[in-house]
Write a protein that holds these residues in place. Structure first.
Motif, PDB file in Angstrom:
ATOM      1  N   LYS A 135       0.948  -1.037  -0.109  1.00 51.56           N
ATOM      2  CA  LYS A 135       0.363  -0.134   0.014  1.00 51.56           C
ATOM      3  C   LYS A 135       0.836   1.183  -0.004  1.00 51.56           C
ATOM      4  N   GLY A 136       2.545   0.914   0.341  1.00 48.55           N
ATOM      5  CA  GLY A 136       2.676   2.085  -0.196  1.00 48.55           C
ATOM      6  C   GLY A 136       2.906   2.745   1.442  1.00 48.55           C
ATOM      7  N   LEU A 137       2.571   2.173   2.534  1.00 59.78           N
ATOM      8  CA  LEU A 137       2.902   3.362   3.425  1.00 59.78           C
ATOM      9  C   LEU A 137       3.782   2.593   4.888  1.00 59.78           C
ATOM     10  N   THR A 138       4.289   4.109   5.509  1.00 56.91           N
ATOM     11  CA  THR A 138       5.296   3.493   6.175  1.00 56.91           C
ATOM     12  C   THR A 138       4.800   3.485   8.012  1.00 56.91           C
ATOM     13  N   GLN A 139       5.151   2.577   8.615  1.00 56.35           N
ATOM     14  CA  GLN A 139       5.183   1.908   9.919  1.00 56.35           C
ATOM     15  C   GLN A 139       4.191   3.341  10.448  1.00 56.35           C
ATOM     16  N   GLU A 140       4.419   4.762  10.490  1.00 53.34           N
ATOM     17  CA  GLU A 140       4.152   5.851  11.278  1.00 53.34           C
ATOM     18  C   GLU A 140       2.818   5.963  10.318  1.00 53.34           C
ATOM     19  N   THR A 141       2.559   6.159   9.043  1.00 55.27           N
ATOM     20  CA  THR A 141       1.432   6.639   8.423  1.00 55.27           C
ATOM     21  C   THR A 141       0.412   5.359   8.521  1.00 55.27           C
ATOM     22  N   LEU A 142       0.725   4.170   9.343  1.00 56.79           N
ATOM     23  CA  LEU A 142      -0.526   2.706   9.457  1.00 56.79           C
ATOM     24  C   LEU A 142      -1.035   2.991  10.704  1.00 56.79           C
ATOM     25  N   GLY A 143       0.520   3.936  11.471  1.00 57.00           N
ATOM     26  CA  GLY A 143       0.143   4.006  13.643  1.00 57.00           C
ATOM     27  C   GLY A 143      -0.973   4.769  12.976  1.00 57.00           C
ATOM     28  N   GLU A 144      -0.243   6.075  11.997  1.00 52.38           N
ATOM     29  CA  GLU A 144      -1.592   7.409  12.126  1.00 52.38           C
ATOM     30  C   GLU A 144      -2.723   6.441  12.223  1.00 52.38           C
ATOM     31  N   LYS A 145      -2.924   6.110  11.186  1.00 51.11           N
ATOM     32  CA  LYS A 145      -4.408   5.378  10.155  1.00 51.11           C
ATOM     33  C   LYS A 145      -5.213   4.607  11.264  1.00 51.11           C
ATOM     34  N   GLU A 168      -8.659  -2.073   8.807  1.00 47.31           N
ATOM     35  CA  GLU A 168      -9.384  -0.879   8.400  1.00 47.31           C
ATOM     36  C   GLU A 168      -7.876  -0.228   7.271  1.00 47.31           C
ATOM     37  N   ALA A 169      -7.344   0.249   8.482  1.00 45.77           N
ATOM     38  CA  ALA A 169      -5.884   1.034   8.484  1.00 45.77           C
ATOM     39  C   ALA A 169      -5.874   0.847   6.947  1.00 45.77           C
ATOM     40  N   LEU A 170      -5.662  -0.252   6.640  1.00 42.66           N
ATOM     41  CA  LEU A 170      -4.458  -1.337   5.023  1.00 42.66           C
ATOM     42  C   LEU A 170      -5.297  -1.494   4.273  1.00 42.66           C
ATOM     43  N   ASP A 171      -7.181  -0.723   4.899  1.00 44.94           N
ATOM     44  CA  ASP A 171      -8.359  -0.806   4.116  1.00 44.94           C
ATOM     45  C   ASP A 171      -8.519  -2.256   2.892  1.00 44.94           C
ATOM     46  N   VAL A 172      -8.483  -3.293   4.031  1.00 39.55           N
ATOM     47  CA  VAL A 172      -8.386  -4.584   3.096  1.00 39.55           C
ATOM     48  C   VAL A 172      -8.860  -5.881   4.261  1.00 39.55           C
TER      49      VAL A 172
END
Length: 112
Positions: free
Chosen positions: A20-30, A58-62
């Motif tokens: 999904k092109g997310l960092t750990q930080e971005t996934l954490g925020e989402k 949900e944050a990963l949209d899966v």
């Protein structure tokens, strides 16, 4: 066995996050988590609660089931990775598109 499931789910979350092109930080925020918690999960260091897994999915949209859809990479890792990627793509399509893909594969393999 206990540690293995943590490692597998963590690796799957890492793979999905990277796809999904997310960092750990971005996934954490989402998902409402600290990035270090995401890192601990991905490394299999944290026994994550089911409700937190649902928030990560949900944050990963899966669908949450995708967090448990991993293939044992033993013989041919590249082929297994391709199969896993195809499964992920199909999981995000509607039934008509899945049927069309199935028909295409049948044609490819029946003609050889």
């Amino acid at each position: 066995m206990d540690k293995e499931i943590l490692l597998r789910v963590g690796a799957r979350i890492r793979d999905l996050r990277k796809e999904k092109g997310l960092t750990q930080e971005t996934l954490g925020e989402k998902g409402g988590f600290h990035f270090s918690y995401i890192g601990q999960i991905e490394r299999g260091e944290q026994n994550v609660a089911l409700l937190n897994l649902a928030r990560i999915a949900e944050a990963l949209d899966v669908d949450i089931s995708q967090l448990f859809t991993y293939i044992n990479l033993t013989s041919n890792e590249e082929s297994q990775s391709d199969i896993q990627e195809i499964m992920l793509m199909l999981n995000q399509k509607d039934p008509k598109q899945i049927a069309m893909a199935k028909n295409v594969l049948r044609e490819i393999f029946n003609n050889k």
